[in-house]
Design a protein around this motif. Structure first.
Motif, PDB file in Angstrom:
ATOM      1  N   VAL A 152      -7.822  -3.589   5.805  1.00  0.00           N
ATOM      2  CA  VAL A 152      -6.694  -3.190   6.649  1.00  0.00           C
ATOM      3  C   VAL A 152      -5.841  -4.405   7.001  1.00  0.00           C
ATOM      4  O   VAL A 152      -4.603  -4.371   6.915  1.00  0.00           O
ATOM      5  N   GLN A 153      -6.486  -5.501   7.378  1.00  0.00           N
ATOM      6  CA  GLN A 153      -5.749  -6.703   7.759  1.00  0.00           C
ATOM      7  C   GLN A 153      -4.961  -7.279   6.579  1.00  0.00           C
ATOM      8  O   GLN A 153      -3.810  -7.719   6.739  1.00  0.00           O
ATOM      9  N   GLU A 154      -5.559  -7.260   5.402  1.00  0.00           N
ATOM     10  CA  GLU A 154      -4.859  -7.811   4.234  1.00  0.00           C
ATOM     11  C   GLU A 154      -3.712  -6.914   3.796  1.00  0.00           C
ATOM     12  O   GLU A 154      -2.665  -7.408   3.357  1.00  0.00           O
ATOM     13  N   TRP A 155      -3.879  -5.584   3.900  1.00  0.00           N
ATOM     14  CA  TRP A 155      -2.779  -4.683   3.583  1.00  0.00           C
ATOM     15  C   TRP A 155      -1.612  -4.936   4.529  1.00  0.00           C
ATOM     16  O   TRP A 155      -0.449  -4.974   4.120  1.00  0.00           O
ATOM     17  N   ARG A 156      -1.925  -5.110   5.808  1.00  0.00           N
ATOM     18  CA  ARG A 156      -0.860  -5.374   6.781  1.00  0.00           C
ATOM     19  C   ARG A 156      -0.158  -6.697   6.483  1.00  0.00           C
ATOM     20  O   ARG A 156       1.076  -6.791   6.553  1.00  0.00           O
ATOM     21  N   ALA A 157      -0.939  -7.729   6.173  1.00  0.00           N
ATOM     22  CA  ALA A 157      -0.340  -9.027   5.841  1.00  0.00           C
ATOM     23  C   ALA A 157       0.560  -8.921   4.615  1.00  0.00           C
ATOM     24  O   ALA A 157       1.644  -9.511   4.564  1.00  0.00           O
ATOM     25  N   ALA A 158       0.121  -8.155   3.614  1.00  0.00           N
ATOM     26  CA  ALA A 158       0.930  -7.979   2.401  1.00  0.00           C
ATOM     27  C   ALA A 158       2.221  -7.232   2.705  1.00  0.00           C
ATOM     28  O   ALA A 158       3.301  -7.612   2.228  1.00  0.00           O
ATOM     29  N   MET A 159       2.121  -6.153   3.512  1.00  0.00           N
ATOM     30  CA  MET A 159       3.316  -5.375   3.844  1.00  0.00           C
ATOM     31  C   MET A 159       4.344  -6.209   4.593  1.00  0.00           C
ATOM     32  O   MET A 159       5.554  -6.076   4.398  1.00  0.00           O
ATOM     33  N   PRO A 186       0.819  -1.207   0.000  1.00  0.00           N
ATOM     34  CA  PRO A 186       0.000   0.000   0.000  1.00  0.00           C
ATOM     35  C   PRO A 186       0.856   1.261   0.000  1.00  0.00           C
ATOM     36  O   PRO A 186       1.973   1.274   0.527  1.00  0.00           O
ATOM     37  N   ARG A 187       0.364   2.283  -0.634  1.00  0.00           N
ATOM     38  CA  ARG A 187       0.996   3.605  -0.524  1.00  0.00           C
ATOM     39  C   ARG A 187       0.142   4.400   0.467  1.00  0.00           C
ATOM     40  O   ARG A 187      -1.005   4.743   0.181  1.00  0.00           O
ATOM     41  N   LEU A 188       0.704   4.637   1.642  1.00  0.00           N
ATOM     42  CA  LEU A 188      -0.042   5.257   2.730  1.00  0.00           C
ATOM     43  C   LEU A 188      -0.031   6.777   2.619  1.00  0.00           C
ATOM     44  O   LEU A 188       0.937   7.368   2.128  1.00  0.00           O
ATOM     45  N   ARG A 189      -1.112   7.373   3.067  1.00  0.00           N
ATOM     46  CA  ARG A 189      -1.194   8.831   3.088  1.00  0.00           C
ATOM     47  C   ARG A 189      -0.067   9.389   3.958  1.00  0.00           C
ATOM     48  O   ARG A 189       0.305   8.811   4.971  1.00  0.00           O
ATOM     49  N   LYS A 190       0.485  10.492   3.546  1.00  0.00           N
ATOM     50  CA  LYS A 190       1.587  11.104   4.270  1.00  0.00           C
ATOM     51  C   LYS A 190       1.214  11.301   5.730  1.00  0.00           C
ATOM     52  O   LYS A 190       0.146  11.813   6.057  1.00  0.00           O
ATOM     53  N   GLY A 191       2.106  10.880   6.612  1.00  0.00           N
ATOM     54  CA  GLY A 191       1.872  11.016   8.042  1.00  0.00           C
ATOM     55  C   GLY A 191       1.282   9.778   8.679  1.00  0.00           C
ATOM     56  O   GLY A 191       1.157   9.706   9.907  1.00  0.00           O
ATOM     57  N   THR A 192       0.928   8.768   7.873  1.00  0.00           N
ATOM     58  CA  THR A 192       0.361   7.534   8.407  1.00  0.00           C
ATOM     59  C   THR A 192       1.473   6.515   8.626  1.00  0.00           C
ATOM     60  O   THR A 192       2.228   6.205   7.709  1.00  0.00           O
ATOM     61  N   ALA A 193       1.576   6.005   9.855  1.00  0.00           N
ATOM     62  CA  ALA A 193       2.609   5.027  10.174  1.00  0.00           C
ATOM     63  C   ALA A 193       2.208   3.649   9.655  1.00  0.00           C
ATOM     64  O   ALA A 193       1.033   3.281   9.685  1.00  0.00           O
ATOM     65  N   LYS A 194       3.190   2.883   9.203  1.00  0.00           N
ATOM     66  CA  LYS A 194       2.900   1.584   8.614  1.00  0.00           C
ATOM     67  C   LYS A 194       2.269   0.608   9.601  1.00  0.00           C
ATOM     68  O   LYS A 194       1.485  -0.251   9.215  1.00  0.00           O
ATOM     69  N   ASP A 195       2.640   0.717  10.867  1.00  0.00           N
ATOM     70  CA  ASP A 195       2.162  -0.256  11.845  1.00  0.00           C
ATOM     71  C   ASP A 195       0.945   0.209  12.632  1.00  0.00           C
ATOM     72  O   ASP A 195       0.537  -0.440  13.593  1.00  0.00           O
ATOM     73  N   SER A 196       0.366   1.339  12.233  1.00  0.00           N
ATOM     74  CA  SER A 196      -0.745   1.843  13.041  1.00  0.00           C
ATOM     75  C   SER A 196      -1.937   2.344  12.232  1.00  0.00           C
ATOM     76  O   SER A 196      -2.856   2.902  12.810  1.00  0.00           O
ATOM     77  N   PHE A 197      -1.939   2.139  10.916  1.00  0.00           N
ATOM     78  CA  PHE A 197      -3.099   2.643  10.176  1.00  0.00           C
ATOM     79  C   PHE A 197      -4.294   1.730  10.437  1.00  0.00           C
ATOM     80  O   PHE A 197      -4.167   0.512  10.580  1.00  0.00           O
ATOM     81  N   THR A 198      -5.466   2.306  10.516  1.00  0.00           N
ATOM     82  CA  THR A 198      -6.662   1.583  10.954  1.00  0.00           C
ATOM     83  C   THR A 198      -7.815   1.651   9.959  1.00  0.00           C
ATOM     84  O   THR A 198      -8.859   1.056  10.208  1.00  0.00           O
ATOM     85  N   ASP A 199      -7.621   2.368   8.862  1.00  0.00           N
ATOM     86  CA  ASP A 199      -8.720   2.542   7.923  1.00  0.00           C
ATOM     87  C   ASP A 199      -8.172   2.492   6.503  1.00  0.00           C
ATOM     88  O   ASP A 199      -7.125   3.102   6.224  1.00  0.00           O
ATOM     89  N   PRO A 200      -8.828   1.768   5.587  1.00  0.00           N
ATOM     90  CA  PRO A 200      -8.323   1.705   4.210  1.00  0.00           C
ATOM     91  C   PRO A 200      -8.278   3.068   3.542  1.00  0.00           C
ATOM     92  O   PRO A 200      -7.571   3.247   2.549  1.00  0.00           O
ATOM     93  N   GLY A 201      -9.039   4.031   4.068  1.00  0.00           N
ATOM     94  CA  GLY A 201      -8.975   5.378   3.523  1.00  0.00           C
ATOM     95  C   GLY A 201      -7.602   6.008   3.655  1.00  0.00           C
ATOM     96  O   GLY A 201      -7.288   6.977   2.961  1.00  0.00           O
TER      97      GLY A 201
END
Length: 348
Positions: A251-258, A188-203
């Protein structure tokens, strides 16, 4: 126009395939529409082979043979880690298939020639008046073909499969699992300021990147927009479910992929036979035909059993990959090994 680009190392084999029946008898009325001047003597006035496939392959391969005599037999991208054994002429054939969409009718030879010339012009292989390619020396031609292959081949291939995964999916989490099932990495390409281990919403995910590995160690990475405007995550989400469960699973699948972990959901919609996509079925049918061909070409019992074992391994791999059950679809390896010379391996 839909291009599909592959590479190979057997010019005569390619010509034999193109003028043969194809993998599933899909080739009909093959004939030459246009070609470089040095190839025309190999075909008759109707565009059909007047020479043997081997001879056409040799004509096709003359420029490579010249490079081989100059002790430079490798395409530029096959000289290092992508060809550690330094195999002569590896992947030297660049083959592009152009197709039209269903419903566009039947094109005349003149229309196909115009399509081909337009494509080669867009790829800067010719300049539209037949002089572009002929005016280039050997090194310039090599650089041009390498640039075209590097810029189109993996991207076209990856884009086609990712698009198939997207269209078959009903939710974002299913899309992630389908892409990973194809052997790609998706991050995933996370919105600026979003930590990889703490994002909680696919938005908080604003895009994605696909990593593709070739069988010989070549790796390419593509952002969604490089695969086409329709492959941007914002556009894909318009066709997917957007409810609490889907968002949580995404969210769970993005984390698993990362984190390169197995998919969070091991029994998703994509692992049920009724949800196989057209791409999935093409893969299964293609593998089945390949197995049947190996069995039919076996010269004796030993070769037959070796082909059968290889086929069983492939079927077991596909069953694990697609989550298919045994009910009427597969015969297990144990059953087959206990059975003397079975009449057939499986059915689809």
């Amino acid at each position: 126009m839909i291009p599909n680009i592959v590479r190979g190392s057997d010019p005569a084999g390619l010509v034999r395939y193109l003028f043969g029946k194809g993998r599933r008898n899909e080739h009909t009325d093959q004939h030459l529409v246009c070609a470089s001047g040095d190839m025309f003597p190999s075909f008759d006035m109707d565009g059909r082979p007047a020479a043997s496939y081997a001879e056409i392959g040799r004509r096709f391969d003359r420029r490579y043979r010249v490079r081989e005599r100059k002790d430079d037999p490798f395409p530029p991208d096959m000289r290092g880690k992508n060809n550690p054994e330094r195999e002569h002429g590896r992947k030297r054939v660049w083959h592009c298939s152009l197709a039209i969409k269903a419903g566009q009718g039947i094109l005349t030879d003149q229309e196909w020639e115009a399509v081909i010339r337009d494509y080669l012009t867009r790829m800067n292989i010719i300049d539209g008046d037949d002089e572009g390619w002929e005016a280039l020396d050997g090194k310039a031609r090599s650089r041009l073909v390498t640039a075209v292959a590097a810029s189109t081949m993996p991207r076209q291939y990856v884009g086609r499969i990712v698009e198939a995964c997207a269209k078959a999916s009903r939710s974002e989490d299913e899309f992630i699992r389908r892409v990973r099932r194809e052997g790609f990495s998706i991050d995933p390409r996370l919105r600026k300021g979003t930590a990889k281990d703490s994002f909680t919403d696919p938005g908080q995910v604003v895009g994605y990147r696909i990593t593709w590995h070739s069988t010989d160690g070549w790796m390419e990475r593509f952002n969604a927009f490089e695969l086409g405007d329709d492959m941007r995550l914002k556009r894909l989400r318009d066709d997917w479910a957007d409810d609490a469960r889907s968002r949580s699973l995404a969210v769970q699948e993005w984390r698993a992929a990362m984190e390169n972990r197995p998919p969070f959901l091991d029994d998703g919609r994509e692992r049920h036979p009724e949800n196989l996509s057209t791409h999935d079925m093409e893969r299964l049918v293609s593998e089945a035909f390949a197995i049947a061909a190996n069995l039919n070409s076996a010269a004796d019992d030993d070769e037959y059993r070796a082909a059968m074992r290889e086929g069983l391994h492939t079927f077991d791999m596909l069953r694990e990959r697609y989550g298919l059950t045994q009910d009427g679809l597969w015969i297990t390896a144990t059953e087959m090994n206990e059975s003397p010379m079975p009449a057939h391996v499986g059915k689809i």
